[in-house]
Design an enzyme around this catalytic site. Sequence first.
Site, mmCIF file in Angstrom:
data_model
loop_
_atom_site.group_PDB
_atom_site.id
_atom_site.type_symbol
_atom_site.label_atom_id
_atom_site.label_comp_id
_atom_site.label_asym_id
_atom_site.label_seq_id
_atom_site.Cartn_x
_atom_site.Cartn_y
_atom_site.Cartn_z
ATOM 1 N N LYS A 125 50.733 82.191 87.214
ATOM 2 C CA LYS A 125 52.202 82.307 87.231
ATOM 3 C C LYS A 125 52.537 83.793 87.239
ATOM 4 O O LYS A 125 51.740 84.614 86.795
ATOM 5 C CB LYS A 125 52.791 81.649 85.972
ATOM 6 C CG LYS A 125 54.246 81.283 86.089
ATOM 7 C CD LYS A 125 54.456 79.959 86.815
ATOM 8 C CE LYS A 125 55.923 79.749 87.128
ATOM 9 N NZ LYS A 125 56.178 78.419 87.692
ATOM 10 N N ASP A 165 60.108 79.882 91.920
ATOM 11 C CA ASP A 165 60.447 79.295 90.615
ATOM 12 C C ASP A 165 61.887 79.744 90.356
ATOM 13 O O ASP A 165 62.609 80.073 91.320
ATOM 14 C CB ASP A 165 59.488 79.802 89.521
ATOM 15 C CG ASP A 165 59.618 79.039 88.206
ATOM 16 O OD1 ASP A 165 59.062 77.939 88.094
ATOM 17 O OD2 ASP A 165 60.304 79.527 87.273
HETATM 18 P P1 NDP Z 1 66.523 77.687 90.371
HETATM 19 O O1 NDP Z 1 66.589 79.149 90.134
HETATM 20 O O2 NDP Z 1 66.697 77.173 91.732
HETATM 21 O O3 NDP Z 1 67.575 76.947 89.428
HETATM 22 C C1 NDP Z 1 67.561 77.111 88.051
HETATM 23 C C2 NDP Z 1 68.736 76.358 87.458
HETATM 24 O O4 NDP Z 1 68.601 76.363 86.039
HETATM 25 C C3 NDP Z 1 70.080 77.006 87.758
HETATM 26 O O5 NDP Z 1 71.054 76.024 87.764
HETATM 27 C C4 NDP Z 1 70.258 77.939 86.562
HETATM 28 O O6 NDP Z 1 71.600 78.298 86.279
HETATM 29 C C5 NDP Z 1 69.690 77.091 85.457
HETATM 30 N N1 NDP Z 1 69.179 77.965 84.375
HETATM 31 C C6 NDP Z 1 68.228 78.929 84.497
HETATM 32 N N2 NDP Z 1 68.040 79.537 83.311
HETATM 33 C C7 NDP Z 1 68.883 78.941 82.450
HETATM 34 C C8 NDP Z 1 69.151 79.112 81.089
HETATM 35 N N3 NDP Z 1 68.495 80.045 80.366
HETATM 36 N N4 NDP Z 1 70.079 78.296 80.522
HETATM 37 C C9 NDP Z 1 70.737 77.350 81.239
HETATM 38 N N5 NDP Z 1 70.531 77.150 82.560
HETATM 39 C C10 NDP Z 1 69.612 77.928 83.139
HETATM 40 O O7 NDP Z 1 65.110 77.229 89.752
HETATM 41 P P2 NDP Z 1 64.295 75.888 90.022
HETATM 42 O O8 NDP Z 1 65.223 74.767 90.253
HETATM 43 O O9 NDP Z 1 63.250 76.199 91.002
HETATM 44 O O10 NDP Z 1 63.547 75.690 88.624
HETATM 45 C C11 NDP Z 1 64.120 74.923 87.561
HETATM 46 C C12 NDP Z 1 63.007 74.516 86.609
HETATM 47 O O11 NDP Z 1 62.037 73.737 87.316
HETATM 48 C C13 NDP Z 1 62.221 75.658 85.958
HETATM 49 O O12 NDP Z 1 61.827 75.271 84.676
HETATM 50 C C14 NDP Z 1 61.001 75.767 86.847
HETATM 51 O O13 NDP Z 1 59.911 76.370 86.186
HETATM 52 C C15 NDP Z 1 60.744 74.302 87.130
HETATM 53 N N6 NDP Z 1 59.921 74.002 88.305
HETATM 54 C C16 NDP Z 1 60.274 74.439 89.551
HETATM 55 C C17 NDP Z 1 59.507 74.117 90.639
HETATM 56 C C18 NDP Z 1 59.908 74.468 92.032
HETATM 57 O O14 NDP Z 1 59.265 73.986 92.956
HETATM 58 N N7 NDP Z 1 60.924 75.249 92.257
HETATM 59 C C19 NDP Z 1 58.238 73.373 90.485
HETATM 60 C C20 NDP Z 1 58.008 72.880 89.147
HETATM 61 C C21 NDP Z 1 58.813 73.230 88.119
HETATM 62 P P3 NDP Z 1 72.110 79.784 86.619
HETATM 63 O O15 NDP Z 1 72.256 79.806 88.103
HETATM 64 O O16 NDP Z 1 73.386 79.921 85.882
HETATM 65 O O17 NDP Z 1 71.056 80.729 86.127
#
Ligand code: NDP
Length: 452
Positions: A125, A165
Amino acid sequence: MSYVRDFLGWAKEKNPNEPEFLQAVTEVAETLEPVFERHPEWAEDRVLERLSEPERAVSFRVSWLDDSQRVRVNRGYRVQFSSAIGPYKGGMRFHPTVNLSVLKFLGFEQIFKNSLTGQAIGGGKGGSDFDPKGKSESEVMRFCQALMCELWRHLGPDTDVPAGDIGVGSREVGFMYGMDKKLRNAWTGVFTGKDPASGGSLIRPEATGYGVVYFASEMMEAHGESLEGKRCVVSGSGNVAQYTVEKLIEIGAKPVTMSDSGGFIHDPDGITREKLDWVKELKNERRGRISEYAEKYKGMEYTETGGDSGVTGPWELECYGVFPCATQNELDEKSAKRMVESGVRLVAEGANMPSTNEAIKVMQDAGVLFGPAKAANAGGVAVSALEMAQNSQRQAWTREVVDARLQDIMKRIFGACCEAAEKYGKKEDYLSGANIAGFEKVAQAMRFQGVL
Ligand code: NDP
């Protein structure tokens, strides 16, 4: 003293300032007690000590110029955790909260998740404390290029293959991949999540979210139930949340919430395809806030989270299924208790470690069907491995082929979780099943390869 307790004491002493990492390590290690009773040779091999120490972790300076020609300095990282079963594989996260503890928890989880997919991918990571929010496109590009000036030397198609991510979507992957290709002077496809025109796999953007719903459907089916017509709460509005909502709509479920770090919207009639398309445009193109949903569609509720409100997410709403898809520790013990009281049946984790260990216990004790992240959200990395396969064969598979492979992989992961849980007398404990099945393969590979 048991090996696991002994190990956890050692890990706490070794990593005193890394709470997220220790949380992830504790969650895994505690479920492995029965495995070490049956396999004392793995305890003698000190497999947990070796697995919890990254093979390599690099931290480096990233200097870049913003649009007003000011010099900015961020910190970049890559944690190469385990190459026991394949090249290091895991995303890059750009968020101000990124530090070594967060990346080590993510990298550690990734080892077991990648093993569960049945593919030859190790765990890693990386990321940076850089915040893409509010930055212009050219600032994001200059930052990505500056980061790659160091990172590229640690990567390679048989060494380490990053992906996206939080804060790293197709745009950021494109900028990083382009710079890697230029510096390496070779087309290696060393990132996954690329645009199809640059060798990306179809279905990769959808894969994590779709996979979460496929996994949830497996859990339902095993109990003769279905998500059809059921109210589902989803958190987040990024990549994983968007495609979780999309697949929920497709199978006839009723997703009613989405959120971001400011708050959540509640659409009691269910988010439709048309509204989801609007959210995609809002988040992926205009990079706006989810609160705008309640301005665009009349009669919707928007609730702010954080601050003094005490509200942490959409967890108080009555629903059948819960899909936390935003970030770590968004679902705590208090929220879990409320969810249980309101009769939640299923939780499938889209984000990594979205539930605290205390919350998991509350849900499992109440008999809620719990799909842990390392199994439920493994579809993303699984399709990344399919992208690597397509790149090395110089081929591009159709959507149908990739989606069918994804469905098959999620089915197998569910089967592996059930089988491992049952083998150790923990029927329907999918968390133990995922940890055990993921761990056993890696431990076996480590023993085969000698003490390294
Ligand atoms: P994105 O950046 O596309 O989206 C993240 C989302 O989570 C946004 O809506 C963001 O809101 C919100 N968010 C982020 N940090 C916080 C916080 N501290 N408190 C509240 N809301 C928060 O990321 P992904 O969708 O790719 O990833 C989301 C999760 O899924 C993570 O845990 C990631 O590790 C996991 N994941 C992702 C994969 C992938 O293929 N992308 C694969 C497996 C797991 P805002 O815009 O306001 O920050």
